[in-house]
Design an enzyme around this catalytic site. Structure first.
Site, short mmCIF file in Angstrom:
data_model
loop_
_atom_site.label_atom_id
_atom_site.label_comp_id
_atom_site.label_asym_id
_atom_site.label_seq_id
_atom_site.Cartn_x
_atom_site.Cartn_y
_atom_site.Cartn_z
N GLU A 20 -12.58 -15.39 -6.23
CA GLU A 20 -12.04 -16.67 -6.66
C GLU A 20 -10.61 -16.52 -7.23
OE1 GLU A 20 -14.99 -15.47 -7.36
OE2 GLU A 20 -16.55 -17.00 -7.14
N LEU A 21 -10.39 -15.42 -7.96
CA LEU A 21 -9.07 -15.25 -8.57
C LEU A 21 -8.02 -15.02 -7.48
CD1 LEU A 21 -7.28 -15.01 -11.06
CD2 LEU A 21 -7.84 -12.58 -11.16
N ILE A 438 4.80 5.06 13.91
CA ILE A 438 3.72 5.71 13.17
C ILE A 438 2.34 5.27 13.67
CG2 ILE A 438 2.82 6.13 10.82
CD1 ILE A 438 5.61 7.34 11.49
N SER A 440 0.69 1.68 14.12
CA SER A 440 0.32 0.28 14.25
C SER A 440 1.55 -0.56 14.57
CB SER A 440 -0.33 -0.22 12.97
OG SER A 440 0.52 -0.02 11.87
N TRP A 568 -10.58 6.72 0.78
CA TRP A 568 -10.67 5.26 0.82
C TRP A 568 -12.09 4.80 1.09
CZ3 TRP A 568 -5.48 4.51 3.98
CH2 TRP A 568 -4.43 4.94 3.18
N ASP A 606 -3.55 11.05 10.90
CA ASP A 606 -2.88 10.56 9.68
C ASP A 606 -3.56 11.08 8.42
OD1 ASP A 606 -1.03 8.91 11.02
OD2 ASP A 606 -2.49 7.27 11.17
N CYS A 650 2.35 9.53 3.71
CA CYS A 650 2.99 8.28 3.27
C CYS A 650 3.73 8.34 1.95
CB CYS A 650 1.93 7.25 3.02
SG CYS A 650 1.56 6.14 4.28
N HIS A 701 8.46 -1.09 4.15
CA HIS A 701 7.92 -1.84 3.02
C HIS A 701 8.79 -3.04 2.68
CE1 HIS A 701 6.36 2.26 2.79
NE2 HIS A 701 5.23 1.63 2.57
N1 GLN Z 1 -1.28 5.06 11.86
C1 GLN Z 1 -1.33 4.21 10.72
C2 GLN Z 1 -0.50 2.96 10.97
O1 GLN Z 1 0.49 3.05 11.62
C3 GLN Z 1 -0.83 4.92 9.49
C4 GLN Z 1 -0.86 4.03 8.29
C5 GLN Z 1 -0.57 4.73 6.98
O2 GLN Z 1 0.15 5.68 6.91
N2 GLN Z 1 -1.11 4.26 5.88
O3 GLN Z 1 -0.81 1.90 10.49
ZN ZN Z 2 2.32 5.69 6.09
#
Ligand code: GLN
Ligand code: ZN
Length: 762
Positions: A20-21, A438, A440, A568, A606, A650, A701
């Protein structure tokens, strides 16, 4: 009113059982909801939490556990540490707060970083010589009053003053030698004032969290801790003080706190103090209440009552009084197992989320006080579930164990790099400074809809495959048009790089509602790793080979590494993490082999979380890095010399993990570097790293599109440290969170810059 803590939890989730938040925040930020709407939702969530905690039978209910965004940011605001650039915006208090959290057009937000070794992220307060600490905001008091009106006496929870300062950073005006902790005395005045106001408002206990002391600390920092709690403790107009630690053992800080004039200490018996031996009578806990973190606050397993009660029994001989608690705030687990109606019914009885953990604490507390009969049924039921999990089919898979037992040192070693390099040059003709991404590509509305439609049963598998293939083809053509050298399929089928693999591996279950706050309104739903891991069938091979058939250029297969999958997920607590990592690695090794057999010449594994799992104490780093590296090598070393193994990390501050990065033995390593201007390359050279490296030249980013000249400059800087035959050209990270409007021009500039630098390097 009770004077003992009895049974309690150190904190509770705050995003709401149905997020909800999150919804209220996002609609406020989007201008759809008013501040009053948001405040009303927040008030309702607080009330529900207090009622639940109180109703479940906790003796001491934590207060002030709500936050609009983050509890470190709350603490900064409470004590007046708002950097002038935000105060100057002239916004109201709530919008100033959100400006610090999320930034506004003119002013970027505070830096965000991980809360210890969890997946929660906090905002890093900025403290300088000009910061004037004072009691600027009285939210903790108002929170207490609000609960009291509902008939619940709370124990306000605050970040402790020393941890607050140790997790802050010097602001940009601070001289080189300045440390935020230098200002501890000034901050203590403000804390002391807050404590006396809480006391006057009828607060009986206050909780001050000092988890920073489960990591290595200098003598000066330990002295600051002693000074702080002497100062706060000696004040007579104050509530009783519980100093809470979590995520590990206090080490030397334990003695400091034991001799401080405070009434209670919370210790973590789930990730610290595995044996009670490390505590003893000599620690001087005789006159204190020991709040024993017996219920794991950051994992999802039911607590074994026998084990917990045995530990508690031993503690009775050490401390003046023993209370039962969670090992840390329940912020790190989802709300309620009962919401999971579709989860594997074998696994469900083994699980306890926040609500169930509160009940566990209550039951253990009663049993400890000799009230065993009243909770006998619940104890018996829990014991049966714990026993069932131990013997369950699927938890132990003899085939997996036999395969692991048969592995030898050769299974983690590839051909030497010179041989690999020679073979790869033949199998993979690439220009110097090859360009790649990388993994995606932007996740468009169509892509998300296709996944949702499949999940909802609105489309069948054939239709789903058709849509995904169309997307893959579009992504491949885009990359060809842009002129990239090593292509990817774009990962459209993945909701999340860990969850996707968890859904396809034996040994994992996923949840429907198991959301955990990651930062602000962002939540994640970690998979639950409950049993021995294996791969029933190939996972990514179909998508990767489809992409490869579309193009003559090499396509890079894309996998997530074992350490990141563990980091994760909720992991098993019944075997060492290193053993679980080896099992996941073995499953990924099978996938690598199948990708290779299907004709993929480049495979990326990765490991963005390699550094996240680094233990908080330096003495434990080597052991962790050894198994983490071994797991990566187990996953990748089945590849032939002609197959090029890439990895992606990362973060740009390597420090403690730099030798491990070398030891991964990947042929090519891509890393974040655009923001640090290629400094990492020098660090890598210093430890003799001499393989392919792709320092990110485009900061994904930020929505900003880098100019070609900026990329050219970064590549020229990189060439100072790395010769052209080892340098790769790629963005910082995956592109899934960006849109094509930015990604296309950015990649075009990246490819053009590579061509320009290539031409002049020749
Ligand atoms: N292969 C992943 C992507 O490109 C790597 C993502 C990541 O480094 N967190 O989304
Ligand atoms: Zn990354």
């Amino acid at each position: 009113m009770t004077s003992t803590i009895g049974s309690t939890v150190l904190g509770y989730p705050r995003i709401g059982p149905n997020r909800e938040l999150k919804r209220a925040l996002e609609s406020y930020w989007a201008g759809r909801g008013t501040e009053a709407d948001l405040r009303a939702t927040a008030r309702r969530l607080r009330a529900d939490t207090w009622r639940d905690l109180h109703g479940t039978g906790l003796d001491s209910v934590p207060g002030n556990t709500f936050s609009y965004y983050d509890h470190m940011l709350d603490t900064a605001v409470t004590f007046g540490a708002i950097p002038p650039r935000y105060a100057r915006l002239g916004l109201g208090p709530l919008d100033t707060y959100f400006a610090m959290a999320r930034g506004v057009e003119s002013t970027p937000p505070l830096e965000m970083t991980k809360w210890f070794d969890t997946n929660y992220h906090y905002l890093v307060p900025e403290i300088g010589p000009n910061t004037r600490f004072h009691l600027a905001d009285r939210t903790p008091l108002e929170d207490h009053r609000e609960a009291a009106e509902l008939g619940v006496a709370t124990r306000p929870v605050l970040v402790g003053p020393v941890t607050f300062l140790l997790l802050s950073k010097p602001d940009s005006d601070a001289p080189e030698s300045f440390r935020p902790v230098d200002k501890v005395d000034e901050l203590l005045d403000a804390y002391a004032l807050l404590l006396s106001e809480l006391h006057d408002a009828g607060v009986e206990w206050v909780q001050l969290d000092e988890p920073a002391f489960v990591a290595d600390r200098t003598l000066a920092e330990l002295d600051a801790l002693s000074r702080a709690y002497r100062r706060l403790g000696e004040n007579t107009r104050r509530p009783k003080i519980l100093v809470a630690s979590y995520f590990g053992e206090l080490g030397e800080a334990l003695g400091r706190l034991a001799s401080a004039p405070v009434e209670a200490l919370a210790l973590d018996f789930a990730s610290g103090y595995s044996t009670v031996d490390s505590l003893s009578a000599s620690h001087g806990l005789r006159d204190k209440t020991l709040v024993a973190g017996l219920v794991d606050g950051r994992n999802v397993w039911r607590t074994d009552p026998d084990r917990a009660l045995t530990t508690a029994g031993t503690l009775l001989g050490i401390a003046g009084e023993v209370a039962v608690s969670t090992s840390c705030s329940l912020l790190h687990v989802p709300y309620d197992v009962e919401a999971e109606t579709r989860i594997d019914p074998r696994v469900k009885p083994w699980l306890a989320f926040a609500r169930q953990k509160v009940r566990e604490v209550v039951v253990l507390g009663r049993a400890l006080r000799g009230d065993r009969d009243a909770v006998a049924d619940e104890l018996a039921e829990t014991k049966a579930a714990v026993a069932d999990r131990k013997g369950a089919e699927g938890v132990h898979d003899e085939r997996v164990r036999a395969r692991l037992a048969a592995l030898g040192p050769r299974d983690t070693r590839r051909a030497d790099y010179a041989t690999r390099q020679a073979r790869q040059r033949e199998s993979l003709p690439l220009p110097p400074l090859p360009t790649t991404t990388i993994g995606s590509f932007p996740q468009t509305g169509d892509v998300r809809r296709a996944r949702a439609d499949l999940r909802a049963g609105a489309i069948d598998h054939a239709e789903y495959t058709r849509r995904m293939r169309a997307e893959i083809e579009r992504v491949v053509r885009t990359q060809e048009d842009l002129g990239l050298d090593v292509l990817v399929h774009g990962e459209p089928e993945r909701n999340d790089m860990v969850q996707y693999f968890a859904e396809h591996l034996a040994g994992f279950v996923s949840t429907d509602h198991g959301w955990v706050q990651s930062y602000g309104s962002r939540c994640v739903r970690p998979p639950i790793l409950f049993g021995d891991v294996s791969r029933p069938e190939p996972i990514t091979v179909g998508w990767a080979t489809y992409a490869q058939r579309l193009t003559d250029r090499p396509v890079k297969g894309m996998l997530t590494g074992p350490v990141t999958i563990l980091a994760w997920s909720f992991v098993r607590d019944d075997q060492p993490l290193a053993d679980t990592a080896r099992q996941v690695a073995l499953a990924m090794r099978d996938e690598v082999r199948d990708l290779e057999a299907a004709g993929l010449r480049v495979i990326q594994v990765d490991e963005p979380a390699l550094r996240e799992l680094l233990p908080l104490r330096a003495v434990r780093h080597k052991e962790y890095l050894d198994w983490a590296v071994e797991a990566f090598r187990l996953a990748t070393a089945g590849a032939a010399a002609h197959t090029q193994i890439h990895t992606h990390l990362c973060y740009s501050e390597f420090g403690d993990v730099i030798d491990a990065i070398v030891a991964l033995d990947a042929d090519v390593t891509s890393i974040e570097a655009a923001r640090s201007r290629m400094e990492v390359l020098g660090d890598l050279n210093a430890v003799g790293f001499a393989r392919g490296v792709g320092p990110g030249v485009y900061d994904i980013h930020s929505p900003r599109v880098p100019e070609r000249a900026e990329v050219t400059d970064l590549l020229r800087a990189a060439l100072e440290a790395v010769p052209a035959d080892r340098l790769w050209v790629n963005p910082d990270c995956g592109l899934k969170t960006r849109g094509y409007a930015e990604v296309e021009p950015a990649l075009r500039h990246l490819v053009e810059a590579a061509a320009e630098v290539r031409a002049s390097a020749r």
